[in-house]
Design an enzyme around this catalytic site. Structure first.
Site, short mmCIF file in Angstrom:
data_model
loop_
_atom_site.label_atom_id
_atom_site.label_comp_id
_atom_site.label_asym_id
_atom_site.label_seq_id
_atom_site.Cartn_x
_atom_site.Cartn_y
_atom_site.Cartn_z
N HIS A 120 0.81 -1.22 0.00
CA HIS A 120 0.00 0.00 0.00
C HIS A 120 0.85 1.27 0.00
O HIS A 120 0.34 2.35 -0.26
CB HIS A 120 -0.99 0.00 1.17
CG HIS A 120 -0.40 0.24 2.52
ND1 HIS A 120 -0.03 -0.77 3.37
CD2 HIS A 120 -0.11 1.39 3.18
CE1 HIS A 120 0.44 -0.26 4.49
NE2 HIS A 120 0.41 1.05 4.40
N ASP A 154 0.01 -7.59 1.56
CA ASP A 154 0.47 -6.20 1.62
C ASP A 154 1.99 -6.09 1.59
O ASP A 154 2.60 -5.35 2.36
CB ASP A 154 -0.09 -5.49 2.86
CG ASP A 154 0.01 -3.97 2.76
OD1 ASP A 154 0.16 -3.47 1.63
OD2 ASP A 154 -0.04 -3.30 3.81
N GLY A 226 3.70 6.73 8.40
CA GLY A 226 5.03 6.90 7.84
C GLY A 226 5.93 5.72 8.14
O GLY A 226 6.97 5.54 7.52
N ASN A 227 5.53 4.88 9.10
CA ASN A 227 6.31 3.69 9.45
C ASN A 227 6.01 2.50 8.53
O ASN A 227 6.70 1.49 8.59
CB ASN A 227 6.04 3.26 10.89
CG ASN A 227 6.84 4.07 11.89
OD1 ASN A 227 6.31 4.91 12.60
ND2 ASN A 227 8.14 3.84 11.94
N SER A 228 4.99 2.60 7.70
CA SER A 228 4.63 1.48 6.85
C SER A 228 5.80 1.00 6.01
O SER A 228 6.46 1.78 5.33
CB SER A 228 3.49 1.87 5.91
OG SER A 228 2.25 1.63 6.48
N GLY A 281 -10.60 -25.58 -2.13
CA GLY A 281 -11.88 -25.53 -2.82
C GLY A 281 -13.05 -25.86 -1.90
O GLY A 281 -13.94 -26.63 -2.26
#
Length: 490
Positions: A120, A154, A226-228, A281
């Site tokens: 992200h 992510d 901002g740490n992502s 499935g």
């Protein structure tokens, strides 16, 4: 995703990391001192980078006040998705396509310039630049290439061209980490580059409703927008997590993707392969105390098979509705989420031993796993026809569906047919509209849908032309209409 939870990238930021080649292992956690944190930060800091992105955003000619008003009154913390570090222009005109700038974090994993961050942070970016640590505050900034990403976990992998031998961090074993151990983060919170914070591991295996594979580490090391994409490291200087999310309204509660989950995904992307996951499935649900009692089980553990999709691996192996899956290759299955993660961690075409309880008796089946991406894109329909193309029909909506059987139709008063939703892909129109397995789609744009081809035709033609489709859905005997926004045909 829970509304009080915020991801830390794109308009958000970076976290911390540590370690590198030649780092000397610190003393035991119980004896940790400020000096050891200093050494850890000194060794690890050079391998942490700030990530700056820029992308063109589509806007109308409406004034800025309209956009400010849109978010007024939303739950506290929601604004962090649109915080001060998503810098859009104040002028919006037909001739000017505004640029949105974002900040995040990342860390180098090899001397030749591979960098890990969150998906992200870089999703949709036209330009990605990474900035290295610098004592004078003017670190070198270079352009990075997106090698690949995986939205479901992510994660993203970047690469920069360099003729230097770069410092890098190594992944540690997140499974061996114990609650209460010291951890450190280094990142770019609120644009304050290479900030170092420390705390402990607060919990493991957290499900924050962010996606299908939630299994987050929780820490009280200060994590902020901002740490992502920044690393969470142990006292050996190893990356044991990738900082990803926070509870916007809380303090001292941050979440990181475990390194053991990330390593396999990053390796696949780095090798130039499509990220692939195992697929049974089936539709499944958690056990509860009453269900366990009714089935004569001693423990409230395992995953209950609620449905078996025609033509999929579980059916071919002999699994049935009502089976309780207790082990995969000898590993105890605690619940539905545990089963999902365990199967997804295995590669397609792998044979696994599935232990179940059926009518009070233990049974073991050998299942050759399919590919999750193929399964979510429809696989084979009940009548054996091919699944729709990936840009059509149920796959475009992010659904796996199958036609209702004659027996199922007979149990529904006045219903002549429909499509049963058996799975919903995260971050797709169906998930955004809160459709769920077990829903029955009766109509699309007011036209009956009883075969996969019916839904595909309507979505691919009318839906893509208009940019939306409305489904009539039955859930627990109640019918209602659900609009789904989809990408318009250009």
């Amino acid at each position: 995703m829970h509304k009080s939870l915020s991801f830390l990238g794109a308009a958000l930021l970076t976290a911390s990391l540590v370690a590198g080649t030649g780092y000397v292992e610190a003393a035991p956690v119980s004896g940790t001192t400020g000096t050891e944190f200093t050494e850890l930060a000194t060794q690890s800091g050079p391998a942490v980078v700030n990530i700056n992105t820029e992308k063109t955003v589509k806007t109308s000619n409406a004034p800025d006040d309209f956009f400010n008003e849109m978010f007024r009154g939303l739950p506290p913390g929601f604004e962090q998705f649109f915080g001060p570090f998503q810098q859009g222009p104040k002028s919006r005109s037909k001739r000017h396509q505004p640029k949105q700038k974002s900040l995040g974090s990342g860390f180098i994993i090899s001397s030749d310039g591979y960098i890990v961050t969150n998906n992200h942070v870089v999703d949709g970016a036209d330009v990605i630049r990474v900035t290295f640590d610098s004592k004078n505050g003017k670190g070198e900034s270079v352009k990075a290439k997106l090698i690949g990403c995986d939205a479901e976990t992510d994660l993203a992998l970047l690469k920069i061209d360099t003729d230097k031998q770069l410092p890098f961090l190594k992944f540690g074993d997140s499974d061996s980490l114990k609650v209460g151990e010291w951890v450190m983060a280094i990142g770019n919170p609120f644009g304050l580059d290479h900030s170092v914070t420390a705390g402990i591991l607060s919990a493991k295996g957290r499900n924050i409703n962010a996606g299908a594979f939630d299994n987050f580490l929780q820490t009280d090391a200060s994590i902020n927008p901002g740490n992502s994409g920044g690393p969470l490291i142990n006292m050996k200087g190893e990356v044991i997590g990738i900082n990803t999310a926070i509870i916007a309204s809380g303090q001292g509660i941050g979440f990181a993707i475990p390194s053991n989950m990330a390593k396999g995904i990053i390796d696949q992307i780095r090798d130039g392969k499509k990220v692939s996951r195992g697929w049974l499935g089936i539709t499944m649900q958690d056990m509860d105390e009453n269900t366990a009692k009714a089935l004569g089980l001693a423990e409230n553990k395992g995953a209950l098979v609620a449905g078996v999709q025609p033509g999929q691996p579980a059916e071919a192996a002999g699994l049935m509705e009502g089976d309780v899956i207790t082990k995969i290759d000898g590993k105890v299955i605690e619940d539905r989420d545990d089963l999902l993660r365990t199967i997804a961690a295995k590669r397609p075409n792998t044979e696994v031993k599935v232990e179940v309880i059926r009518e009070g008796e233990p049974k073991t089946f050998t299942v050759k796993l399919g590919d999750r991406s193929s399964g979510l894109d429809g696989g084979k329909s009940a009548d054996g026809s091919a699944a729709p193309d990936k840009d059509k029909g149920d796959a475009l909506l992010g659904l796996t569906v199958r036609p209702l059987t004659e027996e199922e139709v007979s149990r529904l008063d006045g219903i002549k047919g429909g499509l049963l939703v058996t799975d919903v892909m995260d971050n797709k129109p169906a998930a955004n509209a809160e459709l769920r397995p077990g829903d029955i789609i009766l109509k699309a744009n007011m036209k009956p849908v009883r075969k996969l081809g019916d839904l595909s035709k309507i979505v691919n033609n009318e839906g893509k032309k208009r940019g939306a489709v409305v489904l009539q859905v039955m859930r627990r005997g109640q019918t209602f209409f659900v609009p789904l926004e989809i990408e318009k045909k250009k």
